[in-house]
Design a protein around this motif. Structure first.
Motif, PDB file in Angstrom:
ATOM      1  N   PHE A  65      31.821  27.675  40.785  1.00  0.00           N
ATOM      2  CA  PHE A  65      33.113  28.227  41.172  1.00  0.00           C
ATOM      3  C   PHE A  65      33.715  28.977  39.992  1.00  0.00           C
ATOM      4  CE2 PHE A  65      37.820  27.672  41.466  1.00  0.00           C
ATOM      5  CZ  PHE A  65      38.017  28.482  42.580  1.00  0.00           C
ATOM      6  N   GLU A  66      33.965  30.259  40.171  1.00  0.00           N
ATOM      7  CA  GLU A  66      34.531  31.083  39.108  1.00  0.00           C
ATOM      8  C   GLU A  66      35.906  31.575  39.545  1.00  0.00           C
ATOM      9  OE1 GLU A  66      33.217  35.277  37.441  1.00  0.00           O
ATOM     10  OE2 GLU A  66      31.924  33.695  36.635  1.00  0.00           O
ATOM     11  N   GLN A  67      36.933  31.007  38.936  1.00  0.00           N
ATOM     12  CA  GLN A  67      38.311  31.317  39.322  1.00  0.00           C
ATOM     13  C   GLN A  67      38.812  32.622  38.723  1.00  0.00           C
ATOM     14  OE1 GLN A  67      41.001  28.015  38.995  1.00  0.00           O
ATOM     15  NE2 GLN A  67      42.798  29.322  38.759  1.00  0.00           N
ATOM     16  N   GLY A  68      38.260  33.005  37.575  1.00  0.00           N
ATOM     17  CA  GLY A  68      38.733  34.222  36.919  1.00  0.00           C
ATOM     18  C   GLY A  68      40.218  34.153  36.627  1.00  0.00           C
ATOM     19  N   ASP A  69      40.937  35.242  36.904  1.00  0.00           N
ATOM     20  CA  ASP A  69      42.377  35.253  36.657  1.00  0.00           C
ATOM     21  C   ASP A  69      43.172  35.015  37.932  1.00  0.00           C
ATOM     22  OD1 ASP A  69      41.791  37.588  37.945  1.00  0.00           O
ATOM     23  OD2 ASP A  69      42.796  38.921  36.522  1.00  0.00           O
ATOM     24  N   TRP A  70      42.536  34.395  38.917  1.00  0.00           N
ATOM     25  CA  TRP A  70      43.235  34.111  40.176  1.00  0.00           C
ATOM     26  C   TRP A  70      44.313  33.071  39.983  1.00  0.00           C
ATOM     27  CZ3 TRP A  70      42.516  29.696  43.759  1.00  0.00           C
ATOM     28  CH2 TRP A  70      43.247  29.862  44.935  1.00  0.00           C
ATOM     29  N   ASP A  71      45.512  33.368  40.486  1.00  0.00           N
ATOM     30  CA  ASP A  71      46.636  32.440  40.410  1.00  0.00           C
ATOM     31  C   ASP A  71      46.844  31.805  41.777  1.00  0.00           C
ATOM     32  OD1 ASP A  71      48.953  31.035  40.022  1.00  0.00           O
ATOM     33  OD2 ASP A  71      50.259  32.793  39.832  1.00  0.00           O
ATOM     34  N   PRO A  72      46.437  30.544  41.953  1.00  0.00           N
ATOM     35  CA  PRO A  72      46.561  29.903  43.267  1.00  0.00           C
ATOM     36  C   PRO A  72      47.999  29.671  43.692  1.00  0.00           C
ATOM     37  CG  PRO A  72      45.906  28.307  41.613  1.00  0.00           C
ATOM     38  CD  PRO A  72      45.846  29.653  40.952  1.00  0.00           C
ATOM     39  N   ASN A  73      48.934  29.750  42.753  1.00  0.00           N
ATOM     40  CA  ASN A  73      50.339  29.485  43.066  1.00  0.00           C
ATOM     41  C   ASN A  73      51.148  30.756  43.247  1.00  0.00           C
ATOM     42  OD1 ASN A  73      50.212  26.531  42.771  1.00  0.00           O
ATOM     43  ND2 ASN A  73      49.732  27.013  40.641  1.00  0.00           N
ATOM     44  N   GLY A  74      50.478  31.865  43.516  1.00  0.00           N
ATOM     45  CA  GLY A  74      51.180  33.128  43.692  1.00  0.00           C
ATOM     46  C   GLY A  74      51.887  33.213  45.029  1.00  0.00           C
ATOM     47  N   ASN A  75      52.387  34.407  45.347  1.00  0.00           N
ATOM     48  CA  ASN A  75      53.099  34.606  46.603  1.00  0.00           C
ATOM     49  C   ASN A  75      52.157  34.420  47.785  1.00  0.00           C
ATOM     50  OD1 ASN A  75      55.498  35.243  45.237  1.00  0.00           O
ATOM     51  ND2 ASN A  75      54.903  37.385  45.056  1.00  0.00           N
ATOM     52  N   ASN A  76      52.720  34.126  48.951  1.00  0.00           N
ATOM     53  CA  ASN A  76      51.907  33.920  50.147  1.00  0.00           C
ATOM     54  C   ASN A  76      51.161  35.198  50.499  1.00  0.00           C
ATOM     55  OD1 ASN A  76      53.004  31.354  50.252  1.00  0.00           O
ATOM     56  ND2 ASN A  76      54.661  31.963  51.592  1.00  0.00           N
ATOM     57  N   ARG A  77      49.868  35.067  50.736  1.00  0.00           N
ATOM     58  CA  ARG A  77      49.043  36.233  50.984  1.00  0.00           C
ATOM     59  C   ARG A  77      47.795  35.833  51.767  1.00  0.00           C
ATOM     60  NH1 ARG A  77      48.737  32.798  46.464  1.00  0.00           N
ATOM     61  NH2 ARG A  77      47.125  33.395  44.995  1.00  0.00           N
ATOM     62  N   PHE A  78      46.924  36.780  52.027  1.00  0.00           N
ATOM     63  CA  PHE A  78      45.632  36.511  52.648  1.00  0.00           C
ATOM     64  C   PHE A  78      44.597  36.294  51.556  1.00  0.00           C
ATOM     65  CE2 PHE A  78      46.578  39.135  56.713  1.00  0.00           C
ATOM     66  CZ  PHE A  78      47.156  38.028  57.300  1.00  0.00           C
ATOM     67  N   LEU A  79      43.786  35.247  51.706  1.00  0.00           N
ATOM     68  CA  LEU A  79      42.619  35.044  50.872  1.00  0.00           C
ATOM     69  C   LEU A  79      41.415  35.345  51.752  1.00  0.00           C
ATOM     70  CD1 LEU A  79      44.914  33.306  49.556  1.00  0.00           C
ATOM     71  CD2 LEU A  79      43.129  31.788  48.726  1.00  0.00           C
ATOM     72  N   ILE A  80      40.606  36.320  51.381  1.00  0.00           N
ATOM     73  CA  ILE A  80      39.513  36.746  52.244  1.00  0.00           C
ATOM     74  C   ILE A  80      38.167  36.484  51.590  1.00  0.00           C
ATOM     75  CG2 ILE A  80      40.962  38.485  53.347  1.00  0.00           C
ATOM     76  CD1 ILE A  80      39.446  40.634  51.787  1.00  0.00           C
ATOM     77  N   CYS A  81      37.146  36.231  52.435  1.00  0.00           N
ATOM     78  CA  CYS A  81      35.811  35.916  51.933  1.00  0.00           C
ATOM     79  C   CYS A  81      34.789  36.306  52.990  1.00  0.00           C
ATOM     80  CB  CYS A  81      35.721  34.424  51.635  1.00  0.00           C
ATOM     81  SG  CYS A  81      34.166  33.907  50.857  1.00  0.00           S
ATOM     82  N   ASN A  82      33.558  36.578  52.568  1.00  0.00           N
ATOM     83  CA  ASN A  82      32.478  36.815  53.522  1.00  0.00           C
ATOM     84  C   ASN A  82      32.088  35.507  54.197  1.00  0.00           C
ATOM     85  OD1 ASN A  82      31.541  36.169  50.815  1.00  0.00           O
ATOM     86  ND2 ASN A  82      29.464  36.377  51.612  1.00  0.00           N
ATOM     87  N   HIS A  83      31.440  35.606  55.358  1.00  0.00           N
ATOM     88  CA  HIS A  83      31.197  34.422  56.191  1.00  0.00           C
ATOM     89  C   HIS A  83      29.759  34.416  56.688  1.00  0.00           C
ATOM     90  CE1 HIS A  83      31.995  31.040  58.582  1.00  0.00           C
ATOM     91  NE2 HIS A  83      32.611  31.578  59.616  1.00  0.00           N
ATOM     92  N   THR A  84      28.953  33.447  56.215  1.00  0.00           N
ATOM     93  CA  THR A  84      27.559  33.392  56.654  1.00  0.00           C
ATOM     94  C   THR A  84      27.329  32.327  57.718  1.00  0.00           C
ATOM     95  OG1 THR A  84      26.970  31.912  54.825  1.00  0.00           O
ATOM     96  CG2 THR A  84      26.719  34.266  54.450  1.00  0.00           C
ATOM     97  N   ASN A  85      27.849  31.119  57.488  1.00  0.00           N
ATOM     98  CA  ASN A  85      27.656  30.064  58.489  1.00  0.00           C
ATOM     99  C   ASN A  85      28.782  29.038  58.385  1.00  0.00           C
ATOM    100  OD1 ASN A  85      26.772  27.856  56.577  1.00  0.00           O
ATOM    101  ND2 ASN A  85      25.112  29.315  56.193  1.00  0.00           N
ATOM    102  N   ALA A  86      28.739  28.034  59.270  1.00  0.00           N
ATOM    103  CA  ALA A  86      29.858  27.103  59.435  1.00  0.00           C
ATOM    104  C   ALA A  86      30.094  26.201  58.237  1.00  0.00           C
ATOM    105  CB  ALA A  86      29.632  26.246  60.684  1.00  0.00           C
ATOM    106  N   MET A  87      29.139  26.097  57.319  1.00  0.00           N
ATOM    107  CA  MET A  87      29.309  25.195  56.183  1.00  0.00           C
ATOM    108  C   MET A  87      30.280  25.735  55.146  1.00  0.00           C
ATOM    109  SD  MET A  87      25.536  23.552  55.611  1.00  0.00           S
ATOM    110  CE  MET A  87      24.664  25.108  55.586  1.00  0.00           C
ATOM    111  N   GLU A  88      30.688  26.983  55.285  1.00  0.00           N
ATOM    112  CA  GLU A  88      31.667  27.535  54.347  1.00  0.00           C
ATOM    113  C   GLU A  88      33.081  27.054  54.623  1.00  0.00           C
ATOM    114  OE1 GLU A  88      29.282  31.723  53.737  1.00  0.00           O
ATOM    115  OE2 GLU A  88      30.807  31.489  55.279  1.00  0.00           O
ATOM    116  N   VAL A  89      33.337  26.596  55.841  1.00  0.00           N
ATOM    117  CA  VAL A  89      34.706  26.218  56.200  1.00  0.00           C
ATOM    118  C   VAL A  89      35.227  25.052  55.368  1.00  0.00           C
ATOM    119  CG1 VAL A  89      36.227  25.493  58.064  1.00  0.00           C
ATOM    120  CG2 VAL A  89      34.433  27.166  58.507  1.00  0.00           C
ATOM    121  N   PRO A  90      34.482  23.933  55.226  1.00  0.00           N
ATOM    122  CA  PRO A  90      34.991  22.872  54.352  1.00  0.00           C
ATOM    123  C   PRO A  90      35.097  23.305  52.900  1.00  0.00           C
ATOM    124  CG  PRO A  90      32.777  22.376  55.117  1.00  0.00           C
ATOM    125  CD  PRO A  90      33.275  23.508  55.942  1.00  0.00           C
TER     126      PRO A  90
END
Length: 259
Positions: A65-90
């Protein structure tokens, strides 16, 4: 049952069979009912973390897991990611705790996968936006937009802009419906990419992923709607950001198994 289906069943069996989940969710609901939202949220985030760490332990894989400069406590927004199969949801449910921020408020946008795996709404107290399933005969887009904007007032929303599971490592073109909502209402995008999920399959083209035994989940960067004069340029920027990072990770995956 194929190899990938077996791992999906194993993944979703964990919160059903491990006693920690019914106990934890019971306390979480009690805290929420009594107004202790922070503690309720922390329990859910820990359960998400425990869920996926347990799954990786059982399957002999690790998460990079590489967080980089991502601020998880920022303003409400969309977090988007590619989707291969159902195991990504958890994995997405576990994201707040993986970032070492116990109080992140995150909802999940999805369609049939929420209806199929009931543990996801339980983990989030039903603060879920059920996406319009575009293959349905009568999608109610007006209600969908209202629900999205309502949830964004209190938390961020994680979604898959491709609109479906691909069952490949290829990133498919983004669907425009939800992204148009983001652009119109100036919702910022935090872009993530996941790689290596098809290593759980028995397809020969992904044999190198089985050997590496690593799943990569990296932050790619942020996109602000106000910085783009057209929706098309805004959408293209988000796609490019995700695809470029995916190429970088794929190079690492191949070099890791090269003798």
């Amino acid at each position: 049952m194929g190899q990938l289906q077996f791992y999906v069943v194993l993944c979703y069996a964990i919160p059903i069979l491990v006693i920690l989940f019914p106990i934890g969710l019971s306390f979480s609901y009690i805290f929420k009912i009594t107004g202790l939202d922070q503690w309720s949220n922390r329990i859910n985030n820990y359960l998400g973390y425990f869920w996926y760490r347990s799954f990786f332990l059982l399957t002999g894989r690790t998460l990079h897991f590489e967080q980089g400069d991502w601020d998880p406590n920022g303003n409400n927004r969309f977090l988007i990611c590619n989707h291969t199969n159902a195991m990504e949801v958890p994995l997405i449910v576990a994201l707040p705790y993986l970032s070492q921020s116990k109080d992140v408020k995150l909802s999940y946008l999805g369609g049939d996968i929420i209806q199929r795996y009931k543990i996801i709404p339980l983990m989030m107290h039903k603060t879920i936006v059920e996406a319009v399933i575009y293959s349905e005969r009568k999608p109610n887009f007006r209600n969908f937009k209202t629900d999205v904007l309502k949830v964004l007032k209190t938390r961020s929303i994680f979604l898959y802009p491709e609109g479906e599971r691909t069952f490949t490592e290829e990133i498919k073109p983004f669907q425009t419906g939800v992204m148009k909502i983001a652009y119109k209402f100036n919702v910022d995008l935090d872009v993530f990419v996941v790689s290596g999920m098809m290593g759980y399959s028995d397809l020969k083209e992904y044999s190198h992923l089985k050997k590496s035994k690593t799943v990569y989940f990296h932050f790619c960067g942020s996109i602000k709607a106000k910085d783009y004069s057209t929706f098309e340029s805004y959408l293209a920027a988000a796609e490019t950001l995700m695809k470029d990072k995916k190429k970088e990770i794929e190079a690492i995956e191949k070099s890791a198994v090269t003798v």
